[in-house]
Scaffold this motif. Structure first.
Motif, PDB file in Angstrom:
ATOM      1  N   GLY A  58      19.954   2.023  -1.481  1.00 21.27           N
ATOM      2  CA  GLY A  58      18.971   1.934  -0.414  1.00 21.27           C
ATOM      3  C   GLY A  58      18.004   3.088  -0.292  1.00 21.27           C
ATOM      4  O   GLY A  58      18.316   4.230  -0.622  1.00 21.27           O
ATOM      5  N   LEU A  59      16.835   2.750   0.186  1.00 21.64           N
ATOM      6  CA  LEU A  59      15.826   3.712   0.655  1.00 21.64           C
ATOM      7  C   LEU A  59      15.650   3.410   2.134  1.00 21.64           C
ATOM      8  O   LEU A  59      15.182   2.326   2.492  1.00 21.64           O
ATOM      9  N   LYS A  60      16.063   4.333   2.986  1.00 21.92           N
ATOM     10  CA  LYS A  60      16.036   4.074   4.428  1.00 21.92           C
ATOM     11  C   LYS A  60      15.086   5.042   5.117  1.00 21.92           C
ATOM     12  O   LYS A  60      14.896   6.159   4.667  1.00 21.92           O
ATOM     13  N   VAL A 119      19.513  -2.871  -1.526  1.00 28.59           N
ATOM     14  CA  VAL A 119      20.179  -3.784  -2.449  1.00 28.59           C
ATOM     15  C   VAL A 119      21.650  -3.769  -2.052  1.00 28.59           C
ATOM     16  O   VAL A 119      22.368  -2.828  -2.351  1.00 28.59           O
ATOM     17  N   ASN A 120      22.068  -4.794  -1.317  1.00 31.14           N
ATOM     18  CA  ASN A 120      23.466  -4.870  -0.875  1.00 31.14           C
ATOM     19  C   ASN A 120      24.402  -5.264  -1.999  1.00 31.14           C
ATOM     20  O   ASN A 120      25.485  -4.712  -2.134  1.00 31.14           O
ATOM     21  N   ASP A 121      23.986  -6.249  -2.786  1.00 31.36           N
ATOM     22  CA  ASP A 121      24.825  -6.768  -3.864  1.00 31.36           C
ATOM     23  C   ASP A 121      23.941  -7.050  -5.077  1.00 31.36           C
ATOM     24  O   ASP A 121      23.241  -8.067  -5.103  1.00 31.36           O
ATOM     25  N   TYR A 171       0.854  -1.183   0.000  1.00 30.25           N
ATOM     26  CA  TYR A 171       0.000   0.000   0.000  1.00 30.25           C
ATOM     27  C   TYR A 171       0.891   1.235   0.000  1.00 30.25           C
ATOM     28  O   TYR A 171       1.781   1.367   0.849  1.00 30.25           O
ATOM     29  N   PHE A 172       0.679   2.098  -0.982  1.00 23.24           N
ATOM     30  CA  PHE A 172       1.403   3.359  -1.094  1.00 23.24           C
ATOM     31  C   PHE A 172       0.490   4.484  -0.639  1.00 23.24           C
ATOM     32  O   PHE A 172      -0.622   4.620  -1.160  1.00 23.24           O
ATOM     33  N   ASP A 173       0.939   5.300   0.326  1.00 27.18           N
ATOM     34  CA  ASP A 173       0.229   6.537   0.649  1.00 27.18           C
ATOM     35  C   ASP A 173       0.398   7.487  -0.535  1.00 27.18           C
ATOM     36  O   ASP A 173       1.224   7.245  -1.410  1.00 27.18           O
ATOM     37  N   SER A 174      -0.330   8.583  -0.524  1.00 25.28           N
ATOM     38  CA  SER A 174      -0.195   9.544  -1.625  1.00 25.28           C
ATOM     39  C   SER A 174       1.169  10.230  -1.601  1.00 25.28           C
ATOM     40  O   SER A 174       1.616  10.740  -2.622  1.00 25.28           O
ATOM     41  N   VAL A 175       1.844  10.230  -0.440  1.00 20.26           N
ATOM     42  CA  VAL A 175       3.213  10.751  -0.344  1.00 20.26           C
ATOM     43  C   VAL A 175       4.066   9.690   0.360  1.00 20.26           C
ATOM     44  O   VAL A 175       3.705   9.205   1.429  1.00 20.26           O
ATOM     45  N   VAL A 176       5.167   9.321  -0.277  1.00 24.59           N
ATOM     46  CA  VAL A 176       6.111   8.362   0.297  1.00 24.59           C
ATOM     47  C   VAL A 176       7.439   9.094   0.456  1.00 24.59           C
ATOM     48  O   VAL A 176       7.900   9.757  -0.468  1.00 24.59           O
ATOM     49  N   ARG A 177       8.039   8.976   1.645  1.00 29.76           N
ATOM     50  CA  ARG A 177       9.309   9.647   1.932  1.00 29.76           C
ATOM     51  C   ARG A 177      10.353   8.612   2.339  1.00 29.76           C
ATOM     52  O   ARG A 177      10.018   7.613   2.982  1.00 29.76           O
ATOM     53  N   ALA A 178      11.602   8.897   2.001  1.00 35.19           N
ATOM     54  CA  ALA A 178      12.706   8.030   2.413  1.00 35.19           C
ATOM     55  C   ALA A 178      14.009   8.775   2.216  1.00 35.19           C
ATOM     56  O   ALA A 178      14.077   9.754   1.462  1.00 35.19           O
ATOM     57  N   ASN A 179      15.031   8.317   2.901  1.00 30.59           N
ATOM     58  CA  ASN A 179      16.386   8.819   2.673  1.00 30.59           C
ATOM     59  C   ASN A 179      17.014   7.942   1.608  1.00 30.59           C
ATOM     60  O   ASN A 179      17.173   6.735   1.797  1.00 30.59           O
ATOM     61  N   LEU A 180      17.361   8.567   0.486  1.00 28.75           N
ATOM     62  CA  LEU A 180      17.931   7.849  -0.646  1.00 28.75           C
ATOM     63  C   LEU A 180      19.445   7.886  -0.577  1.00 28.75           C
ATOM     64  O   LEU A 180      20.041   8.953  -0.438  1.00 28.75           O
TER      65      LEU A 180
END
Length: 158
Positions: free
Chosen positions: A84-86, A107-109, A71-80
């Motif tokens: 990675g998205l953290k 994605v580590n590898d 489920y995606f909210d209308s706004v998705v936030r993350a540290n790029l």
């Protein structure tokens, strides 16, 4: 009032903007070592500040499916950051009939073919191939109807 060449160009660019925003978010993800299909095709716009805070705006909240429903909210936030998205906010995943917030996507590898979803209580490894293309994301009611189920409310009966 006739369209001048400049106003026509401006109108044309405004009409193309949603496509540009969508394709550019997917290009941005790929440039950061992430698969292009982490966000759905109905991305309206996104912003990335100097600290790496990514904010993705969708047309509306919606459901999509990778391996399980998300489920995606209308706004998705993350540290790029690269790979990675953290600290994700605005993305939840269904696990065993529970909706759990996705905290990190890593994605580590890339050669391993795996992507890690951190849902707090567990880390789930999925195939990167699930994220090659942006998922179709539909409003919740539409997805339920397409699954052959309809939400039914309680009715008062005499």
């Amino acid at each position: 009032m006739p369209l001048t060449p400049m106003s026509f160009l401006t109108l044309f660019l405004l009409l193309l903007y949603p496509l540009t925003a969508t394709s550019s978010i997917h290009n941005l993800l790929q440039s950061q070592g992430l698969p292009a299909g982490l966000f759905p095709e109905n991305v309206k716009a996104y912003s990335l500040d100097q600290t790496g805070l990514l904010e993705v705006h969708l047309d509306q909240p919606c459901l999509a499916k990778f391996e399980t429903r998300v489920y995606f909210d209308s706004v998705v936030r993350a540290n790029l950051s690269f790979g990675g998205l953290k600290g994700l906010e605005g993305l939840t995943q269904e696990e065993l009939f529970l909706w759990l917030p996705v905290k990190d996507i890593i994605v580590n590898d890339p050669s391993s073919g795996l992507i890690l979803f951190d849902i707090g209580v567990a880390h789930k490894q999925l195939s990167l191939s699930l994220f090659e293309d942006p998922p179709v994301c539909k409003p919740q009611g539409v997805l339920l109807e397409n699954d052959g189920r309809k939400q039914m409310g309680f009715q008062f009966q005499r």
